[in-house]
Design a protein around this motif. Structure first.
Motif, PDB file in Angstrom:
ATOM      1  N   ASN A 136       2.864   3.394  -5.830  1.00 23.75           N
ATOM      2  CA  ASN A 136       2.093   3.648  -7.050  1.00 23.75           C
ATOM      3  C   ASN A 136       2.932   3.497  -8.314  1.00 23.75           C
ATOM      4  O   ASN A 136       2.618   4.055  -9.361  1.00 23.75           O
ATOM      5  CB  ASN A 136       1.460   5.046  -7.003  1.00 23.75           C
ATOM      6  CG  ASN A 136       2.494   6.150  -6.876  1.00 23.75           C
ATOM      7  OD1 ASN A 136       3.697   5.879  -6.822  1.00 23.75           O
ATOM      8  ND2 ASN A 136       2.035   7.394  -6.815  1.00 23.75           N
ATOM      9  N   ASP A 179      -6.190  -0.151  -4.005  1.00 23.48           N
ATOM     10  CA  ASP A 179      -7.195   0.840  -3.660  1.00 23.48           C
ATOM     11  C   ASP A 179      -8.608   0.235  -3.680  1.00 23.48           C
ATOM     12  O   ASP A 179      -9.369   0.385  -2.720  1.00 23.48           O
ATOM     13  CB  ASP A 179      -7.115   2.012  -4.640  1.00 23.48           C
ATOM     14  CG  ASP A 179      -8.094   3.127  -4.299  1.00 23.48           C
ATOM     15  OD1 ASP A 179      -8.132   3.518  -3.125  1.00 23.48           O
ATOM     16  OD2 ASP A 179      -8.818   3.574  -5.206  1.00 23.48           O
ATOM     17  N   TYR A 185      -4.137   0.284  -8.373  1.00 26.83           N
ATOM     18  CA  TYR A 185      -5.600   0.252  -8.512  1.00 26.83           C
ATOM     19  C   TYR A 185      -6.200  -0.890  -7.685  1.00 26.83           C
ATOM     20  O   TYR A 185      -7.203  -0.705  -6.991  1.00 26.83           O
ATOM     21  CB  TYR A 185      -5.952   0.086  -9.992  1.00 26.83           C
ATOM     22  CG  TYR A 185      -7.404  -0.255 -10.258  1.00 26.83           C
ATOM     23  CD1 TYR A 185      -8.381   0.736 -10.276  1.00 26.83           C
ATOM     24  CD2 TYR A 185      -7.789  -1.578 -10.500  1.00 26.83           C
ATOM     25  CE1 TYR A 185      -9.713   0.426 -10.521  1.00 26.83           C
ATOM     26  CE2 TYR A 185      -9.116  -1.894 -10.743  1.00 26.83           C
ATOM     27  CZ  TYR A 185     -10.078  -0.890 -10.760  1.00 26.83           C
ATOM     28  OH  TYR A 185     -11.400  -1.210 -10.992  1.00 26.83           O
ATOM     29  N   LYS A 218       0.841  -1.186   0.000  1.00 27.25           N
ATOM     30  CA  LYS A 218       0.000   0.000   0.000  1.00 27.25           C
ATOM     31  C   LYS A 218       0.888   1.252   0.000  1.00 27.25           C
ATOM     32  O   LYS A 218       1.863   1.330   0.735  1.00 27.25           O
ATOM     33  CB  LYS A 218      -0.911   0.004   1.224  1.00 27.25           C
ATOM     34  CG  LYS A 218      -2.127   0.893   1.061  1.00 27.25           C
ATOM     35  CD  LYS A 218      -3.286   0.383   1.890  1.00 27.25           C
ATOM     36  CE  LYS A 218      -4.562   1.062   1.467  1.00 27.25           C
ATOM     37  NZ  LYS A 218      -5.753   0.390   1.970  1.00 27.25           N
ATOM     38  N   ASP A 236      -8.893  -2.574  -1.065  1.00 27.18           N
ATOM     39  CA  ASP A 236      -8.477  -2.127   0.266  1.00 27.18           C
ATOM     40  C   ASP A 236      -7.590  -3.166   0.960  1.00 27.18           C
ATOM     41  O   ASP A 236      -7.865  -3.608   2.081  1.00 27.18           O
ATOM     42  CB  ASP A 236      -9.704  -1.822   1.127  1.00 27.18           C
ATOM     43  CG  ASP A 236      -9.339  -1.083   2.408  1.00 27.18           C
ATOM     44  OD1 ASP A 236      -8.306  -0.388   2.413  1.00 27.18           O
ATOM     45  OD2 ASP A 236     -10.068  -1.232   3.403  1.00 27.18           O
TER      46      ASP A 236
END
Length: 212
Positions: free
Chosen positions: A87, A97, A94, A84, A100
């Motif tokens: 990017n 996100d 994606y 997490k 979760d």
């Protein structure tokens, strides 16, 4: 290593291939006979003409790098790992996100961390529904060491292990057909994802058969 059971229509171009994996071929003969009977009825229903039938050992497939070629993309995805906040890979970012999760982790990456193929297969089978992200890219949401992760191609290490067993083999068919491939994929083969899979497809039948 490579046994031909049947060849005909050799002058006609094949439209595709079908093969039963080692985990199917290694089951007791009476159970395999039941599966092949269902398969026979399905190819009649969908007007699939089998041209050639081979029995091929796992050793032959590995030695000739056929496994590497066939599973190249699945292997690549199963090496993924991101946490997490990372990017650098838009697709993995994606997934983190949307689902979760703390991490996106591939099955082979976890093998390199010391987990066994059997453990990962059990985790894969007993977690959430399989989600198709892209071609050869599947995942499930699950808990690993009390952390929510998105496990990518967690079935792959166990699948490859089956090809390495001493008596490993596949049954390999070439075929031609006038049926549309979109129809065959949906109704004959069946989706990898269990949700929405056609209830009379081969994948659905095999899934239920192996769970008995």
């Amino acid at each position: 290593d490579f046994i031909c059971i049947k060849t005909n229509d050799t002058n006609n171009k094949s439209d595709g291939i079908i093969f039963f994996k080692p985990e199917i071929c290694c089951i007791p003969s009476n159970n395999l006979s039941s599966i092949l009977h269902y398969f026979k009825e399905m190819i009649k229903l969908y007007k699939i003409n089998l041209q050639s039938i081979y029995i091929i050992s796992g050793n032959f497939l590995i030695k000739n790098k056929i496994i590497d070629q066939n599973y190249e993309a699945i292997k690549k995805h199963s090496l993924f790992h991101t946490k997490k906040g990372d990017n650098s890979n838009p697709l993995l970012f994606y997934i983190l996100d949307v689902y979760d999760c703390n991490e996106v982790i591939g099955g082979l990456f976890l093998i390199h961390k010391g987990y066994s193929p059997e453990f990962l297969m059990e985790l894969w089978m007993n977690s959430g529904p399989v989600i198709k992200i892209d071609d050869d890219f599947y995942g499930v949401e699950c808990l690993l060491n009390d952390k929510k992760i998105f496990l990518v191609n967690g079935f792959f290490p166990y699948q490859i292990q089956q090809y390495k067993l001493f008596d490993s083999k596949i049954i390999f068919f070439t075929f031609n057909t006038k049926e549309q491939f979109s129809t065959l994929k949906k109704y004959f083969q069946g989706s990898v994802e269990s949700i929405g899979r056609h209830k009379f497809s081969l994948r659905h039948y095999l899934s239920e058969f192996m769970e008995k």
